[in-house]
Design an enzyme around this catalytic site. Structure first.
Site, PDB file in Angstrom:
ATOM      1  N   LYS A   1       0.982  -0.855  -0.334  1.00 42.29           N
ATOM      2  CA  LYS A   1      -0.058   0.167   0.364  1.00 42.29           C
ATOM      3  C   LYS A   1       0.654   1.144   0.484  1.00 42.29           C
ATOM      4  O   LYS A   1       0.541   2.688  -0.854  1.00 42.29           O
ATOM      5  CB  LYS A   1      -0.815   0.341   1.320  1.00 42.29           C
ATOM      6  CG  LYS A   1      -1.535  -1.345   1.102  1.00 42.29           C
ATOM      7  CD  LYS A   1      -2.592  -1.555  -0.299  1.00 42.29           C
ATOM      8  CE  LYS A   1      -3.602  -2.050  -0.048  1.00 42.29           C
ATOM      9  NZ  LYS A   1      -3.727  -3.614  -0.463  1.00 42.29           N
TER      10      LYS A   1
ATOM     11  N   ARG B   1      -6.474  -8.354  -9.538  1.00 42.75           N
ATOM     12  CA  ARG B   1      -7.346  -9.786  -9.744  1.00 42.75           C
ATOM     13  C   ARG B   1      -8.321  -9.531 -10.316  1.00 42.75           C
ATOM     14  O   ARG B   1      -8.660  -8.735 -10.386  1.00 42.75           O
ATOM     15  CB  ARG B   1      -7.181 -10.308  -8.817  1.00 42.75           C
ATOM     16  CG  ARG B   1      -7.584  -9.800  -7.452  1.00 42.75           C
ATOM     17  CD  ARG B   1      -7.968 -10.964  -6.833  1.00 42.75           C
ATOM     18  NE  ARG B   1      -8.483  -9.678  -5.326  1.00 42.75           N
ATOM     19  CZ  ARG B   1      -8.881  -9.088  -4.785  1.00 42.75           C
ATOM     20  NH1 ARG B   1     -10.465  -9.517  -5.403  1.00 42.75           N
ATOM     21  NH2 ARG B   1      -9.794  -8.753  -3.269  1.00 42.75           N
TER      22      ARG B   1
END
Length: 498
Positions: A118, A294
């Site tokens: 992150k 994904r």
């Protein structure tokens, strides 16, 4: 360019079955992997081949890279689709596939690694002028510096795990007196969940809306967005209801955010299907939240409004082919809503509700899609995610889709465990949802279990109370009067479904 002939699905449940469906339509053979409790699951029965990979614990089966690779070699699979969850965002797994000469149906390892961290992702977005929330641009290294930043941006602030997701390692700090304790708690939780206690801080946004853009990119330099979704109805920072497109966005804001999403994908040389997630505040300012490298759980609503098959596009890109459209060929058609049907009890803080799925009768009709990973007669266990299915509907406009979803939820018959169906009905009937004026605090601000119960005529409640009393007597149980009309009504509605 490669021609994929056999795909191993390194996953289970509804997403494994979803991938199998597209593979069958494309004439591609499939291999399922399964743990002991999944031996008779639908994805195993529908695949062309299946391989046992271990016991119930994910750490002994679905998360063991060696077992997945061995299963692919054993069956001659030339590609692996990771689905979502498990190894889908594991850069080491993608690297191993490449090393073994197996096509990984997803982005390159570098993109997975970069966007999975992150703080690194946040720094990259800042470098490419994609808006990020005010706060530390990198991981927290000095607590005094963090205090100064928190004072500058103002409370409340959000403490987040650098390697995190799913709400783990996350704390909202409302005042400076809570700062140090919250930092310690977030670091401890992040260490336990991810083996990595790095954290960062950012401004906690007012009335945040969770809005994301579906991205698809090929190896020929094309990066397109497949429009937006709103995922603001969440419990424990995890989504329950999603819709596409987001009703909040004006055409101008949608255009601006889609450009930022494409810019974010290009910044990490992204290939395949992915999602750029944003938070939008009450002033319509938007900020990069994270990228999911994904396929998303909620991808059906995007497919329904755009007429695309995202799994088919993933496979096409993995084969090295060019995407068969341009950005101007994609458009929004109508509105779609998805409800995740979990085996959870909304009346008990969404605790998992395990047991034998005695009845599972799905709704049917125009514009209704059910992606289920379990069948009637199967056990809902504590081993994996408690999702029973994803119920999605499509309509020409948002209100039609909302009413169609309510009809579908009412027709959905499940017995053997508590589910999130009553919560979904409550949400879709709530004025905040009807008016599309809700945010990620919907559950905290509006939901109470007693208001979730259906309202039935007094005579129906009286009949239900009498019937339940007689059943208790017949079963040799202590009889009692059902004074709680809401509880009686819920029991009566569930019994009518059965």
């Amino acid at each position: 360019m490669a021609q994929i002939k056999k795909i191993l699905i390194a996953n289970r449940g509804e997403i494994a079955l979803r991938v199998i469906h597209t593979c069958k339509e494309l004439g591609i053979k499939t291999v399922a992997v399964y743990s002991r409790p999944d031996a008779h699951s639908p994805h195993v029965l529908h695949a062309d081949e299946s391989v046992f990979i271990g016991e119930a614990a994910s750490s002994e089966s679905y998360l063991v890279i060696d077992k997945i690779i061995d299963a692919a070699k054993q069956t001659g699979a030339d590609a692996i689709h990771p689905g979502y969850g498990f190894l889908s965002e594991n850069a080491a797994f993608a690297e191993r596939c490449d090393k073994e000469g197996i096509i990984f149906i997803g982005p390159k390892p570098k993109a997975i690694s970069l966007m999975g961290d992150k703080t690194e992702a946040r720094e990259l977005m800042s470098q490419h002028n994609v808006p990020t929330p005010p706060g530390l641009k990198s991981e927290l290294k000095d607590i005094e510096e963090a205090r100064r930043v928190a004072d500058e941006i103002g409370y409340p602030i959000l403490v987040k795990a650098a390697a995190g997701g799913g709400g783990k390692g996350m704390r909202i700090v409302h005042k400076k007196e809570e700062f140090e304790a919250s930092i310690k708690a977030a670091k401890s939780e992040a260490r336990n969940a991810f083996g990595d206690d790095r954290i960062y801080i950012e401004k906690y946004l007012e009335e945040p809306r969770h809005v994301e853009f579906q991205i698809i990119a090929d190896t020929h330099g094309n990066t397109f967005h497949v429009y937006d979704r709103e995922c603001s109805v969440q419990r424990r920072h995890q989504k329950v209801i999603e819709e596409a497109p987001c009703a909040l966005l004006t055409p101008e804001l949608r255009e601006e955010m889609s450009k930022a999403a494409i810019k974010a994908a290009k910044a990490c040389d992204y290939i395949g299907a992915g999602t750029i997630e944003f938070l939008v505040d009450k002033h319509l300012n938007f900020y990069f939240l994270e990228m999911n490298t994904r396929l998303q759980v909620e991808h059906p609503v995007t497919e329904m409004i755009t007429g695309t098959d995202l799994v088919a596009l993933q496979i096409l890109v993995a084969e090295g082919k060019e995407l068969p459209f341009k950005q101007e060929d994609l458009s929004i058609n109508g509105h779609a809503i998805e409800c995740r049907i979990y085996a959870e009890d909304p009346a008990e803080n969404f605790l998992p509700s395990t047991g034998l799925l005695k009845k599972h009768r799905v709704p049917t009709g125009s514009g209704i899609r059910v992606d289920a990973g379990v069948e009637e007669g199967q056990q809902i266990t504590i081993n994996y995610d408690p999702m029973i299915s994803k119920l999605s509907v499509h309509g020409p406009d948002r209100e039609t889709a909302r009413k169609r979803m309510l009809r579908a939820l009412d027709e959905y018959e499940i017995a053997g465990c508590r589910t999130t169906i009553p919560f979904c009905e409550f949400t879709l009937n709530h004025p905040a949802f009807i008016e599309a004026k809700y945010d990620t605090h919907f559950v905290k601000d509006h939901f109470t279990p007693e208001n979730m119960q259906p309202e039935l005529p007094a005579e129906d409640i009286a009949v239900a109370a009498s019937l339940l009393k007689n059943i208790n007597r017949e079963n040799g149980e202590a009889s009692y009067e059902m004074e709680n009309s809401a509880e009686t009504a819920l029991w009566w509605k569930n019994r009518k479904r059965q």
